[in-house]
Design a protein around this motif. Structure first.
Motif, PDB file in Angstrom:
ATOM      1  N   GLU A 191      84.515  -5.169 -37.747  1.00 25.53           N
ATOM      2  CA  GLU A 191      85.803  -5.542 -37.158  1.00 25.53           C
ATOM      3  C   GLU A 191      85.965  -4.900 -35.785  1.00 25.53           C
ATOM      4  OE1 GLU A 191      90.462  -5.826 -38.583  1.00 25.53           O
ATOM      5  OE2 GLU A 191      89.099  -4.456 -39.596  1.00 25.53           O
ATOM      6  N   ALA A 192      85.544  -3.635 -35.641  1.00 24.34           N
ATOM      7  CA  ALA A 192      85.654  -2.931 -34.359  1.00 24.34           C
ATOM      8  C   ALA A 192      84.773  -3.583 -33.308  1.00 24.34           C
ATOM      9  CB  ALA A 192      85.289  -1.469 -34.527  1.00 24.34           C
ATOM     10  N   THR A 193      83.579  -4.039 -33.717  1.00 26.47           N
ATOM     11  CA  THR A 193      82.665  -4.687 -32.772  1.00 26.47           C
ATOM     12  C   THR A 193      83.238  -6.017 -32.308  1.00 26.47           C
ATOM     13  OG1 THR A 193      80.816  -3.640 -33.894  1.00 26.47           O
ATOM     14  CG2 THR A 193      80.299  -5.493 -32.458  1.00 26.47           C
ATOM     15  N   ASN A 194      83.802  -6.781 -33.243  1.00 23.77           N
ATOM     16  CA  ASN A 194      84.340  -8.095 -32.902  1.00 23.77           C
ATOM     17  C   ASN A 194      85.667  -8.020 -32.165  1.00 23.77           C
ATOM     18  OD1 ASN A 194      82.158  -9.263 -34.138  1.00 23.77           O
ATOM     19  ND2 ASN A 194      83.201  -9.477 -36.108  1.00 23.77           N
ATOM     20  N   ASN A 195      86.508  -7.051 -32.504  1.00 17.72           N
ATOM     21  CA  ASN A 195      87.836  -6.979 -31.898  1.00 17.72           C
ATOM     22  C   ASN A 195      88.280  -5.531 -31.696  1.00 17.72           C
ATOM     23  OD1 ASN A 195      90.330  -7.539 -30.899  1.00 17.72           O
ATOM     24  ND2 ASN A 195      91.116  -8.531 -32.736  1.00 17.72           N
ATOM     25  N   PRO A 196      87.781  -4.868 -30.646  1.00 15.44           N
ATOM     26  CA  PRO A 196      88.182  -3.482 -30.404  1.00 15.44           C
ATOM     27  C   PRO A 196      89.664  -3.350 -30.055  1.00 15.44           C
ATOM     28  CG  PRO A 196      86.809  -4.274 -28.612  1.00 15.44           C
ATOM     29  CD  PRO A 196      86.815  -5.333 -29.659  1.00 15.44           C
ATOM     30  N   LEU A 197      90.284  -4.437 -29.603  1.00 13.61           N
ATOM     31  CA  LEU A 197      91.719  -4.374 -29.289  1.00 13.61           C
ATOM     32  C   LEU A 197      92.559  -4.153 -30.540  1.00 13.61           C
ATOM     33  CD1 LEU A 197      92.300  -7.070 -26.538  1.00 13.61           C
ATOM     34  CD2 LEU A 197      92.200  -4.601 -26.309  1.00 13.61           C
ATOM     35  N   LYS A 198      92.057  -4.608 -31.679  1.00 11.17           N
ATOM     36  CA  LYS A 198      92.786  -4.390 -32.926  1.00 11.17           C
ATOM     37  C   LYS A 198      92.889  -2.896 -33.218  1.00 11.17           C
ATOM     38  CE  LYS A 198      93.391  -5.923 -37.583  1.00 11.17           C
ATOM     39  NZ  LYS A 198      93.092  -6.893 -38.594  1.00 11.17           N
ATOM     40  N   PHE A 199      91.788  -2.159 -32.986  1.00 10.66           N
ATOM     41  CA  PHE A 199      91.809  -0.709 -33.167  1.00 10.66           C
ATOM     42  C   PHE A 199      92.829  -0.066 -32.228  1.00 10.66           C
ATOM     43  CE2 PHE A 199      90.426   3.535 -31.944  1.00 10.66           C
ATOM     44  CZ  PHE A 199      90.276   4.136 -33.183  1.00 10.66           C
ATOM     45  N   VAL A 200      92.821  -0.478 -30.960  1.00 11.49           N
ATOM     46  CA  VAL A 200      93.752   0.066 -29.965  1.00 11.49           C
ATOM     47  C   VAL A 200      95.199  -0.249 -30.357  1.00 11.49           C
ATOM     48  CG1 VAL A 200      94.501  -0.091 -27.542  1.00 11.49           C
ATOM     49  CG2 VAL A 200      92.071  -0.001 -28.101  1.00 11.49           C
ATOM     50  N   MET A 201      95.441  -1.471 -30.800  1.00 13.01           N
ATOM     51  CA  MET A 201      96.815  -1.863 -31.163  1.00 13.01           C
ATOM     52  C   MET A 201      97.277  -1.117 -32.418  1.00 13.01           C
ATOM     53  SD  MET A 201      97.490  -3.544 -28.631  1.00 13.01           S
ATOM     54  CE  MET A 201      99.041  -4.330 -28.836  1.00 13.01           C
ATOM     55  N   ASN A 202      96.376  -0.902 -33.392  1.00 10.96           N
ATOM     56  CA  ASN A 202      96.744  -0.119 -34.582  1.00 10.96           C
ATOM     57  C   ASN A 202      97.101   1.310 -34.193  1.00 10.96           C
ATOM     58  OD1 ASN A 202      96.350  -2.246 -36.302  1.00 10.96           O
ATOM     59  ND2 ASN A 202      94.327  -1.605 -36.971  1.00 10.96           N
TER      60      ASN A 202
END
Length: 165
Positions: A28-39
């Protein structure tokens, strides 16, 4: 701040915001690092506006008033000894600073002598964000850490550019 009876705060002000690092699967981090930042942003916003931050700051002021700077220092050290990493921030000048009539190109800020293995100092200088890292000797490889952080920033930047277009 310099005027008598000024309402502007003066001196060092402390508050603690203990934040767990959000868990995110590698795929998930590889595909969408923005999700980690937004969380992470969501957690920070929620905790930043909690009553705990306000009460901690008030408590530290009371300790400093009654026990003096050494008592407040012991309180702060006791809290940071139980953390793995600390991030500290300082708002820097918005105009270029000169020393002995020579312009200063950059300012960095890091707290030294802290009990953590990793300390990050974040400051702004002339509208540019500056991040300085302090690592424990022989515990963290600084070159590898720098390389990994640069890769992470690049991935986040690329994902943000893809999403904005």
């Amino acid at each position: 701040m310099l005027k008598p009876d000024s309402k502007a705060p003066w001196g060092n002000h402390f508050a603690f915001l203990k934040i767990p690092i959000p868990k995110l699967g590698d795929a998930e981090a590889t595909n969408n690092p923005l999700k980690f930042v937004m969380n992470a942003r969501k957690i920070i916003k929620r905790k930043r506006s909690s009553i705990g931050v306000f009460l901690t700051a008030k408590y530290l002021r009371l300790v400093a008033r009654f026990r003096g700077p050494n008592g407040a220092s012991k309180c702060i050290r006791g809290t940071v000894e139980n953390t793995s990493m600390a991030i500290s921030n300082v708002r820097g000048p918005v105009e270029q600073v000169a020393f002995a009539n020579k312009p200063i190109n950059g300012l960095y800020f890091v707290v030294t002598g802290s009990p953590q293995s990793l300390m990050a100092g974040v400051t702004s200088y002339i509208g540019k964000l500056r991040v300085a890292l302090l690592v424990e000797k022989d515990f963290i490889d600084p070159q590898k850490l720098k390389s990994q952080i640069e890769k992470a920033f690049e991935k986040i930047s690329e994902a943000a550019c893809r999403e904005s277009t």
